[in-house]
Enzyme design. Structure first.
Site, PDB file in Angstrom:
ATOM      1  N   GLU A   1       8.859  -1.752   1.677  1.00 33.71           N
ATOM      2  CA  GLU A   1       7.440  -1.622   1.360  1.00 33.71           C
ATOM      3  C   GLU A   1       6.564  -1.610   2.606  1.00 33.71           C
ATOM      4  O   GLU A   1       6.927  -2.183   3.633  1.00 33.71           O
ATOM      5  CB  GLU A   1       6.968  -2.807   0.512  1.00 33.71           C
ATOM      6  N   VAL A   2       5.403  -0.968   2.458  1.00 34.86           N
ATOM      7  CA  VAL A   2       4.384  -1.031   3.504  1.00 34.86           C
ATOM      8  C   VAL A   2       3.240  -1.867   2.932  1.00 34.86           C
ATOM      9  O   VAL A   2       2.816  -1.640   1.797  1.00 34.86           O
ATOM     10  CB  VAL A   2       3.867   0.369   3.879  1.00 34.86           C
TER      11      VAL A   2
ATOM     12  N   LYS B   1       5.047  -2.637   8.102  1.00 36.47           N
ATOM     13  CA  LYS B   1       6.196  -1.960   7.496  1.00 36.47           C
ATOM     14  C   LYS B   1       7.332  -2.959   7.468  1.00 36.47           C
ATOM     15  O   LYS B   1       7.614  -3.619   8.480  1.00 36.47           O
ATOM     16  CB  LYS B   1       6.601  -0.761   8.345  1.00 36.47           C
TER      17      LYS B   1
ATOM     18  N   ILE C   1       0.823  -1.212   0.000  1.00 33.59           N
ATOM     19  CA  ILE C   1       0.000   0.000   0.000  1.00 33.59           C
ATOM     20  C   ILE C   1       0.855   1.260   0.000  1.00 33.59           C
ATOM     21  O   ILE C   1       0.337   2.355  -0.107  1.00 33.59           O
ATOM     22  CB  ILE C   1      -0.957   0.047   1.223  1.00 33.59           C
ATOM     23  N   GLY C   2       2.149   1.091   0.143  1.00 29.73           N
ATOM     24  CA  GLY C   2       2.966   2.299   0.140  1.00 29.73           C
ATOM     25  C   GLY C   2       4.434   1.924   0.220  1.00 29.73           C
ATOM     26  O   GLY C   2       4.800   0.743   0.376  1.00 29.73           O
ATOM     27  N   ALA C   3       5.260   2.957   0.074  1.00 30.73           N
ATOM     28  CA  ALA C   3       6.695   2.712   0.174  1.00 30.73           C
ATOM     29  C   ALA C   3       7.231   3.546   1.308  1.00 30.73           C
ATOM     30  O   ALA C   3       7.071   4.763   1.320  1.00 30.73           O
ATOM     31  CB  ALA C   3       7.354   3.100  -1.126  1.00 30.73           C
ATOM     32  N   GLY C   4       7.802   2.884   2.298  1.00 33.16           N
ATOM     33  CA  GLY C   4       8.402   3.599   3.418  1.00 33.16           C
ATOM     34  C   GLY C   4       9.875   3.802   3.122  1.00 33.16           C
ATOM     35  O   GLY C   4      10.391   3.374   2.093  1.00 33.16           O
TER      36      GLY C   4
ATOM     37  N   PHE D   1      12.328   2.442   4.603  1.00 35.18           N
ATOM     38  CA  PHE D   1      13.130   1.228   4.743  1.00 35.18           C
ATOM     39  C   PHE D   1      12.636   0.059   3.903  1.00 35.18           C
ATOM     40  O   PHE D   1      13.275  -0.972   3.832  1.00 35.18           O
ATOM     41  CB  PHE D   1      13.153   0.806   6.217  1.00 35.18           C
TER      42      PHE D   1
ATOM     43  N   ASP E   1       7.940  16.768  12.365  1.00 34.79           N
ATOM     44  CA  ASP E   1       7.569  16.607  10.952  1.00 34.79           C
ATOM     45  C   ASP E   1       6.056  16.461  10.828  1.00 34.79           C
ATOM     46  O   ASP E   1       5.554  15.616  10.098  1.00 34.79           O
ATOM     47  CB  ASP E   1       8.283  15.381  10.365  1.00 34.79           C
TER      48      ASP E   1
HETATM   49  P1  AMP Z   1       5.491   5.752   6.016  1.00 36.40           P
HETATM   50  O1  AMP Z   1       6.735   4.978   5.822  1.00 36.40           O
HETATM   51  O2  AMP Z   1       4.969   5.706   7.412  1.00 36.40           O
HETATM   52  O3  AMP Z   1       5.576   7.160   5.474  1.00 36.40           O
HETATM   53  O4  AMP Z   1       4.359   4.980   5.123  1.00 36.40           O
HETATM   54  C1  AMP Z   1       4.365   5.036   3.711  1.00 36.40           C
HETATM   55  C2  AMP Z   1       2.913   4.980   3.198  1.00 36.40           C
HETATM   56  O5  AMP Z   1       2.320   3.739   3.571  1.00 36.40           O
HETATM   57  C3  AMP Z   1       2.010   6.064   3.779  1.00 36.40           C
HETATM   58  O6  AMP Z   1       2.034   7.262   3.039  1.00 36.40           O
HETATM   59  C4  AMP Z   1       0.642   5.407   3.708  1.00 36.40           C
HETATM   60  O7  AMP Z   1       0.101   5.576   2.416  1.00 36.40           O
HETATM   61  C5  AMP Z   1       0.957   3.934   3.910  1.00 36.40           C
HETATM   62  N1  AMP Z   1       0.765   3.571   5.341  1.00 36.40           N
HETATM   63  C6  AMP Z   1       1.671   3.586   6.327  1.00 36.40           C
HETATM   64  N2  AMP Z   1       1.123   3.174   7.490  1.00 36.40           N
HETATM   65  C7  AMP Z   1      -0.160   2.897   7.235  1.00 36.40           C
HETATM   66  C8  AMP Z   1      -1.260   2.443   8.039  1.00 36.40           C
HETATM   67  N3  AMP Z   1      -1.134   2.200   9.355  1.00 36.40           N
HETATM   68  N4  AMP Z   1      -2.440   2.260   7.452  1.00 36.40           N
HETATM   69  C9  AMP Z   1      -2.583   2.517   6.119  1.00 36.40           C
HETATM   70  N5  AMP Z   1      -1.601   2.957   5.324  1.00 36.40           N
HETATM   71  C10 AMP Z   1      -0.397   3.156   5.864  1.00 36.40           C
END
Ligand code: AMP
Length: 971
Positions: A621-622, A640, A614-617, A619, A733
């Protein structure tokens, strides 16, 4: 069913001349009586005979050379054109055959059958006839033969298969019979055009022996749809069989006699189905026919979780019979109770909230967090609440409000009287002077004890301050005398120094009011200093000392004369009371792995299932996934991950986020479910937030939320930030991209990694002072000299407020970081977003005060937002909005008074390029035309979203107002 293609009387169409070479003996009209043509090897004996049957005259083709051998008489049709699909035709022949026995002496050569032949051709060959080109189809024998005076007509039908050329001929070969052909009918079969299962099927020519069942696809009839095309089979006999699939009437339509008809007014159908239209449910209506759903009637609503086609419900009426039971008044407590509302609006999710106003000298203000509610002040399902920590000498007004799932939907408009709360005023005068209620140990070392205590009722802001007298003594003073030490204090906490290691002391506190009143003493409490052995350890851990004591005056006197002499000491504390729970920086742990284990629960990886990225952190993938811990229900989670090839330092940085997050427990802070650290692939597992990051979410729903809903979101973020600041955690932030939104629109603060501001955030920019900082969200003092505090977080919160009210717009648009910093230093601030309530914009401006000590604290922000939400009317006054500064990017404004060279350039500048085509199609191609547009015109060209409509309309307004020169961001 039979449908003849060619009904042909061959009598009219046979080419007579060629094949009938014998002359017709016009005198012999009845072939059964006389034989006119006799077959020879060289001549064809077929002849046309006029007959009278049952009183009517008609012609037949006859031949009757029974007395001669080796007859070979041919009769051929004209060219019969074939319809391409008809590969199989039927030939129906009516004929008469004369009984050979009725010819005296001719029976030896006489035949009673004849042959049917066919020949295919792509063109009409005219009179040319070649016997060799004909194929025999069959021999035709009569069922009944005709004797001298008894005429018997036979009808035989034969099939000619596998026709493939453009047409064909039929021919009849006589080999010595006495026959008359009365008629020949040639036809093929079709399945007729039909409508079945709301699909129409075209007329279809039946197949032949090599295609016994022809598959035919149907087309849904008007207003019917189907995912898979329905089909049916056409048999060789022209019958439809085995229909497969079904079309269904689309939403808003129902099936009536093989057609789809609009639902009548007052009925609806939401989905394509075979169902009938349903009557609109309770409290809904459909004003026109063909409704897909029934909107709620005025004053009725559907909650987000209500079924979209279910009934609508009204707001609950006010709770009844609010009473206060004051039996515990002396302890600063009372119980409020009430009865449920008379009208629940048809819902069973009624909850209550309690609000409190305290009034002093006719000035009333919200009680805020000064009083305590048990179990809570909002979301109550029970009809009572315990209120405590009430102050003395004050009047309180409690308001209990009934809410249901639809209350929030109704509030943004205007609060109808049915939802207004029932108000009961309770005038409570607390007991005075106050009593000490409990005393506890906060911290101890071998030489000191830190204590704090509570007082009831709590001191109020304007009342004379309470002072305390703490006296203490060693528990086992065996010198025949007891030495008391007395400390006079202004706060309800103290650090008592210079004590003996490993020694028990007894403490007692008494409260005094400023006007000399003395309250009751506490019970004598015993606390013991740490033994000597841990002095060193304690010294090393000095950093964890919670209170810094400023000793202003220390005076000690001791006397040994009397058995019970008094020694008095004065200690004055200037340090403020801090919350007991404070955030612990995981860096203070030598081994960060220990910090993770202390603050986070270890999860076994087999309990975690990843479902989708659902996303890229920073470190790795998320993922969205499922956590199923033993004995617990399955929960949706975000996972994460740490990408392969990480260094130990990266692993520790990655897990530091969990060490920080694990210390927090608040509704508006993203909750840590646990970590996987003991396996190769480390993971951080948090609660799942269905709607993802707030900035993206708002951009995707531009204009779809009311100010009330937006302020509700901000209230949540502020509450989370208050919690963090109370724990002395500075986020650094805070931005809408770091807020996550769940499916109930609850907003939670996230992104706690230690390295995040430096590495993770794409907004991070290196400053001259070294660090990487998200400039447009950061307070000037933090940019200038890295002074990050809760006050700098408040500045960032102001920017988040702006992002939220502007539906995810980028702060300062496309101005460069340098331009932003310059503008801020010159005292410029972001202008109010479109439709932003004035009170909300005022709060933003407060958050952006240069002097950080003057900015509101998060506690103040929560109280103010709460107040706005409690009286939604306060959101109706809209802040002044200048479309040119709020929408148009400063760098795109021109200087010649007509800044935009084309419609598309203008649309791009207001980020509405997606409508370029709509403008072109509507013929609006010059800016002059744009300036003539009215709101209605914008709607008509296909701009439907309210937010987009407003944006375009405001921009046009701004363009018209060319004379004004206001441009606060002219940097
Ligand atoms: P982050 O590394 O925390 O910036 O996460 C990267 C992306 O993953 C975020 O912009 C969200 O789109 C998604 N994400 C992170 N944590 C969550 C969560 N608890 N629930 C849903 N999406 C998340």
């Amino acid at each position: 069913m039979l449908l003849p293609l060619f009904i042909m009387l061959i009598i009219l169409s046979f080419l007579i001349k060629t094949f009938i070479t014998c002359l017709i003996d016009v005198l012999v009209l009845l072939w059964c009586i006389k034989f006119i043509c006799r077959a020879t090897h060289s001549a064809n004996k077929w002849e046309v005979v006029q007959r009278t049957l049952n009183g009517s005259q008609f012609y037949s083709y006859s031949v009757c050379n029974v007395g001669e051998r080796e007859q070979d008489n041919w009769l051929r049709t004209t060219f019969i054109q074939r319809r391409p699909a008809a590969s199989r035709v039927f030939v129906e022949i009516q004929f008469i055959v004369r009984d050979c026995n009725s010819f005296d002496g001719a029976s030896l050569t006489c035949k009673e059958t004849f042959n049917l032949y066919t020949s295919e051709s792509d063109a009409d060959v005219g009179t040319t006839f070649r016997k060799g080109q004909f194929k025999k189809v069959t021999t035709i024998a009569p069922d009944e033969i005709t004797s001298k005076n008894d005429l018997r007509i036979n009808t035989e039908t034969r099939v000619v298969e596998n026709l493939s050329r453009k047409g064909f001929y039929l021919a009849f070969q006589d080999i010595g019979a006495c026959i008359a052909i009365l008629s020949v009918r040639v036809y093929y079969k079709t399945c007729p055009a039909t409508v079945k299962s709301l699909a129409s099927f075209p007329e279809t020519v039946a197949g032949g022996e090599n295609q016994a069942l022809k598959e035919v696809n149907g087309v849904c009839t008007d207003n019917a749809i189907s995912e898979n095309l329905p089909r049916i089979y056409c048999t060789v006999d022209g019958e439809w069989v085995v229909p497969v699939g079904q079309c269904q009437c689309k939403p808003g339509y129902e099936e009536v006699e093989d057609t789809c008809q609009e639902c009548q007014q007052g009925f609806f159908k939401a989905a394509a189905s075979g169902d009938k239209c349903e009557p609109c449910p309770a409290n809904t209506q459909s004003l026109k026919s063909g409704a897909l759903s029934c909107p709620c009637m005025d004053g009725f609503y559907r909650a987000p979780n209500d079924p979209p086609n279910g009934p609508c419900s009204g707001l609950p009426s006010a709770p009844k019979d609010l009473v206060a039971t004051t039996t515990q008044l002396s302890a600063g407590k009372l119980v409020l109770s009430w009865s449920p509302p008379a009208d629940t609006g048809g819902r069973n999710d009624i909850t209550y909230s309690v609000d409190c106003q305290r009034c002093e000298s006719n000035v009333c203000q919200a009680c805020g967090e000064k009083i305590r509610y048990e179990p809570a002040s909002t979301g109550l399902t029970d009809t009572k609440v315990l209120v405590s920590e009430l102050d003395a000498h004050l009047n309180y007004t409690f308001t209990v409000e009934a809410h249901s799932g639809v209350s929030l939907l109704a509030l943004p408009r205007s609060k109808p009287p049915s939802t207004s709360a029932l108000t009961t005023s309770l005038h409570y005068t607390g007991e005075y002077p106050p009593k000490i209620t409990s005393m506890r140990l906060v911290e101890r070392t071998p030489t000191s004890l830190s204590l704090s205590w509570d007082v009831s009722p709590r001191p109020r802001a304007l009342s004379p301050p309470i002072r305390y007298e703490l006296n203490y003594r060693k528990k086992d003073d065996n010198l025949g005398m007891t030495t008391y030490t007395v400390l006079k204090l202004e706060k309800n906490l103290v650090q008592v120094n210079e004590l003996n290691p490993g020694t028990a002391y007894l403490f007692r506190v008494q409260a005094f009011t400023g006007d000399g009143g003395a309250g009751g003493s506490s019970m004598e409490e015993q606390f013991e200093t740490l033994p000597e052995a841990v002095i060193f350890g304690a010294a090393v851990g000095g950093a964890v000392m919670l209170f810094i004591v400023a000793v202003v005056l220390f005076l000690r006197r001791r006397s040994v004369n009397a058995p019970s002499q008094l020694t008095t000491s004065y200690l004055l504390f200037t340090e403020q009371l801090k919350p007991l729970k404070t955030y612990v920086d995981p860096h203070t742990y030598e081994d960060p792995n220990v910090a993770v284990l202390k603050f986070a629960t270890e999860i076994h990886p087999s309990h975690v299932t990843k479902q989708k990225v659902i996303g890229a952190g920073e470190f790795g993938e998320v993922y969205r996934g499922i956590l199923k811990a033993p004995g617990r229900k399955e929960v949706a989670v975000a996972i994460k991950t740490l990408k392969p090839g990480y260094t130990e330092k990266q692993r520790q940085d990655f897990l530091s986020e969990a060490s920080i997050m694990g210390q927090f427990a608040h509704q508006n802070i993203i909750r840590l479910e646990g970590v996987v650290t003991k396996f190769k692939h480390a993971m951080i597992v948090t609660e799942y937030m269905e709607n993802g990051a707030l900035d993206r979410y708002l951009k995707d729903h531009d204009g779809e939320f009311s100010s009330f809903q937006l302020v509700g979101m901000l209230r949540g973020i502020a509450a989370g930030m208050k919690y963090l600041s109370d724990m002395s955690y500075v986020h650094r932030d805070l931005a809408a991209r770091n807020i996550l939104v769940n499916n109930t629109l609850e907003c939670k603060v996230s992104d706690f990694g230690l390295s995040r501001v430096l590495e993770d955030d794409p907004e991070g920019t290196y400053t001259t002072s070294g660090g990487k900082i998200p400039i447009r969200w950061t307070a000037p003092e933090a940019i200038a000299y890295r002074k990050f505090t809760s006050a700098s977080d408040v500045w960032s919160f102001g920017i988040v407020m702006w992002e939220v009210m502007a539906f995810g717009e980028r702060p300062y648009w496309d101005m460069s970081n340098h331009e932003v910093m310059k503008a801020i230093n010159e005292a410029f601030r972001l202008p109010a977003p479109m439709d932003c309530p004035s009170a909300v914009y005022q709060l933003m401006l407060q958050c952006w005060l240069q002097d950080r000590s003057k900015r509101p604290r998060f506690g103040d922000i929560v109280s103010l937002l709460d107040k706005l939400l409690r009286s939604p009317d306060s959101l109706k006054t809209i802040a002044d909005f200048d479309p040119r500064v709020s929408i148009r990017l400063p760098s795109t404004s021109g200087s010649d008074g007509s800044p935009f060279r084309s419609v598309s350039e203008w649309l791009e500048s207001i980020k509405m390029s997606q409508y370029s085509e709509n403008f072109t199609c509507a013929g609006i191609v010059t800016m002059d035309q744009v300036l003539q547009m009215k709101n209605e015109d914008i709607k008509n060209i296909g701009v439907r979203l309210p937010g987009h409509l407003k944006r375009i309309a405001y921009s046009i307004l701004g363009l018209k107002d060319q004379t004004s020169t206001l441009s606060v961001f002219a940097v």
